[in-house]
Write a protein that holds these residues in place. Structure first.
Motif, PDB file in Angstrom:
ATOM      1  N   MET A   1     -41.855   4.102   0.931  1.00  0.00           N
ATOM      2  CA  MET A   1     -41.466   3.187   1.993  1.00  0.00           C
ATOM      3  C   MET A   1     -40.433   2.196   1.473  1.00  0.00           C
ATOM      4  O   MET A   1     -40.132   2.155   0.294  1.00  0.00           O
ATOM      5  CB  MET A   1     -42.693   2.479   2.549  1.00  0.00           C
ATOM      6  CG  MET A   1     -43.650   3.446   3.261  1.00  0.00           C
ATOM      7  SD  MET A   1     -45.098   2.632   3.938  1.00  0.00           S
ATOM      8  CE  MET A   1     -45.947   4.027   4.624  1.00  0.00           C
ATOM      9  N   ASP A 153     -39.184   7.542   4.135  1.00  0.00           N
ATOM     10  CA  ASP A 153     -40.185   7.065   3.194  1.00  0.00           C
ATOM     11  C   ASP A 153     -39.768   7.465   1.766  1.00  0.00           C
ATOM     12  O   ASP A 153     -38.638   7.205   1.384  1.00  0.00           O
ATOM     13  CB  ASP A 153     -41.562   7.628   3.605  1.00  0.00           C
ATOM     14  CG  ASP A 153     -42.717   6.895   2.977  1.00  0.00           C
ATOM     15  OD1 ASP A 153     -43.170   5.886   3.548  1.00  0.00           O
ATOM     16  OD2 ASP A 153     -43.183   7.324   1.903  1.00  0.00           O
ATOM     17  N   THR A 177     -34.874   4.098   7.618  1.00  0.00           N
ATOM     18  CA  THR A 177     -35.100   2.739   7.127  1.00  0.00           C
ATOM     19  C   THR A 177     -34.077   2.330   6.084  1.00  0.00           C
ATOM     20  O   THR A 177     -34.318   1.436   5.278  1.00  0.00           O
ATOM     21  CB  THR A 177     -36.528   2.540   6.576  1.00  0.00           C
ATOM     22  OG1 THR A 177     -37.431   3.398   7.267  1.00  0.00           O
ATOM     23  CG2 THR A 177     -37.006   1.121   6.804  1.00  0.00           C
ATOM     24  N   VAL A 229     -48.843   2.980  11.170  1.00  0.00           N
ATOM     25  CA  VAL A 229     -47.387   2.868  11.083  1.00  0.00           C
ATOM     26  C   VAL A 229     -46.656   3.625  12.189  1.00  0.00           C
ATOM     27  O   VAL A 229     -45.433   3.505  12.311  1.00  0.00           O
ATOM     28  CB  VAL A 229     -46.879   3.323   9.702  1.00  0.00           C
ATOM     29  CG1 VAL A 229     -47.513   2.487   8.606  1.00  0.00           C
ATOM     30  CG2 VAL A 229     -47.102   4.811   9.472  1.00  0.00           C
ATOM     31  N   SER A 230     -47.396   4.376  13.000  1.00  0.00           N
ATOM     32  CA  SER A 230     -46.800   5.096  14.133  1.00  0.00           C
ATOM     33  C   SER A 230     -47.685   4.885  15.359  1.00  0.00           C
ATOM     34  O   SER A 230     -48.379   5.797  15.816  1.00  0.00           O
ATOM     35  CB  SER A 230     -46.670   6.586  13.821  1.00  0.00           C
ATOM     36  OG  SER A 230     -45.787   6.812  12.740  1.00  0.00           O
ATOM     37  N   ASP A 298     -41.891   0.899  13.638  1.00  0.00           N
ATOM     38  CA  ASP A 298     -42.302   1.040  12.247  1.00  0.00           C
ATOM     39  C   ASP A 298     -42.463  -0.357  11.637  1.00  0.00           C
ATOM     40  O   ASP A 298     -41.515  -1.148  11.638  1.00  0.00           O
ATOM     41  CB  ASP A 298     -41.215   1.822  11.508  1.00  0.00           C
ATOM     42  CG  ASP A 298     -41.519   2.045  10.038  1.00  0.00           C
ATOM     43  OD1 ASP A 298     -42.549   1.549   9.542  1.00  0.00           O
ATOM     44  OD2 ASP A 298     -40.701   2.716   9.379  1.00  0.00           O
ATOM     45  N   HIS A 327     -42.976   5.192  12.058  1.00  0.00           N
ATOM     46  CA  HIS A 327     -42.498   5.444  10.693  1.00  0.00           C
ATOM     47  C   HIS A 327     -42.059   6.885  10.448  1.00  0.00           C
ATOM     48  O   HIS A 327     -41.075   7.130   9.753  1.00  0.00           O
ATOM     49  CB  HIS A 327     -43.603   5.069   9.707  1.00  0.00           C
ATOM     50  CG  HIS A 327     -43.176   5.094   8.280  1.00  0.00           C
ATOM     51  ND1 HIS A 327     -42.257   4.204   7.755  1.00  0.00           N
ATOM     52  CD2 HIS A 327     -43.526   5.910   7.248  1.00  0.00           C
ATOM     53  CE1 HIS A 327     -42.072   4.449   6.472  1.00  0.00           C
ATOM     54  NE2 HIS A 327     -42.823   5.488   6.144  1.00  0.00           N
TER      55      HIS A 327
END
Length: 347
Positions: A1, A153, A177, A229-230, A298, A327
């Protein structure tokens, strides 16, 4: 992450085929391994596609298991998963890319699925550099000179590292991300409580109790993370169980624990990679064409529509925030991820 300091600042501002038991594609999904569409639809409800027979190849210090889709001589896309996920995050993306003529390679990272160490004596190292070195070794073994790299991730971090350290091997990049290369010195600085809370498992893993807990409850642990996270991804038990088999790898717990302890400076890396890690800690920019994606839901996505890491990408660049997505972007939004790959390659 993502790098926790970046997040905190944003808050504050010869190949042999091998079958994997129980992992064969259902008849309706077999197109994913033939290079057909295999796309979700009335005959293939989302989350039911799977890869068929996997392949296995010696690469570096590993025997790497991977799925492949698309024409064997097409331009190559390598897709990298994160934790706690596996290759099935790309079960819908791979056949979509195959219909565009790409050869798609989706490897299990070290410690997952059918990827195993060649020697029982090898240090079960999970510092960030080794994952990138594994993928370079895989490319060498498959005689792939250049590829479009995509990941989320741990997979984003790995792809980012290859893009900055071996740009000649990376034609273009899709990074969920944004910029995730870790600077361990920054990891020593505290974050605001809300940011620290999102990383609760990292601190749990720093304890003996956490290591024992992950070993005993590895599937329950992963499912909890998926939900947290989702929050809008309503995956089925079958979808989760398909991935959870990858966590039964004998090195899974050691790799996960070492990765998170290494980030906090609680476990050493391999001295052979000290110079490489020192270069990565400087935060080198990415020059290759890049599309970054953020899942709006996320908890690791920094606010600001990618502004927190925009300066790290100096080449052709585009950013997209995906509303209602968490995420696991490629599995929650496979069409958007696929489009990002196509667009990055065309830049």
């Amino acid at each position: 992450m993502m790098n926790r300091r970046t997040f905190g600042k944003a808050l504050g501002a010869g190949t042999a085929t091998a079958s994997l038991a129980g992992m064969h594609a259902p008849a309706s999904a077999s197109a994913a391994t033939r290079g057909g569409t295999g796309a979700a639809g009335p005959d293939h409800p989302r989350g039911t596609l799977s890869f068929g027979a996997l392949k296995q190849i010696r690469a570096g210090e590993l025997s790497i298991g991977y799925a492949e889709a698309g024409p064997p001589h097409g331009p190559v896309v390598i897709l990298l998963h994160g934790w706690p996920y596996d290759i099935h995050s790309y079960a819908e993306v791979a056949p979509l890319l195959a219909t565009h003529g790409y050869r798609v390679i989706v490897p299990y990272l070290r410690g997952y699925g059918t990827t195993t160490f060649l020697s029982p004596k090898t240090f079960r190292n999970a510092e960030q550099a080794v994952f990138a070195l594994d993928i370079i070794a895989l490319m060498d073994a498959l005689r792939i000179e250049r590829a479009v790299l995509g990941g989320f991730d741990w997979g984003s971090r790995t792809a980012d590292i290859i893009a900055v350290q071996w740009p000649e091997r990376c034609k273009a990049l899709v990074s969920v991300t944004g910029y995730l290369i870790t600077d361990r010195k920054q990891q020593h600085q505290p974050l605001p409580p809300a940011a620290e809370w999102a990383w609760w498992y990292q601190y749990y893993f720093s304890t003996e109790r956490g290591e024992l807990g992950l070993a005993e409850y590895r599937h329950d642990f992963a499912k909890l993370i998926w939900h947290n996270v989702s929050p809008t991804w309503h995956f089925s038990d079958a979808t989760f169980d398909r991935t959870a088999r990858a966590f039964d790898n004998p090195d899974y717990v050691r790799i996960v624990i070492h990765n998170y302890r290494w980030r906090l400076g609680l476990a050493p890396g391999d001295p052979r990679y000290g110079d490489l890690e020192a270069r990565l800690a400087e935060g080198p920019p990415v020059h290759v064409p890049t599309v970054t994606l953020d899942g709006a839901l996320d908890p690791f996505t920094p606010p600001g529509n990618g502004a927190a890491y925009r300066g790290k990408f100096t080449g052709p660049y585009a950013h997209r925030t995906l509303k209602g997505i968490g995420h696991n972007v490629p599995q929650e939004a496979p069409e958007a991820f696929t489009q990002a790959v196509l667009d990055a390659d065309r830049m």
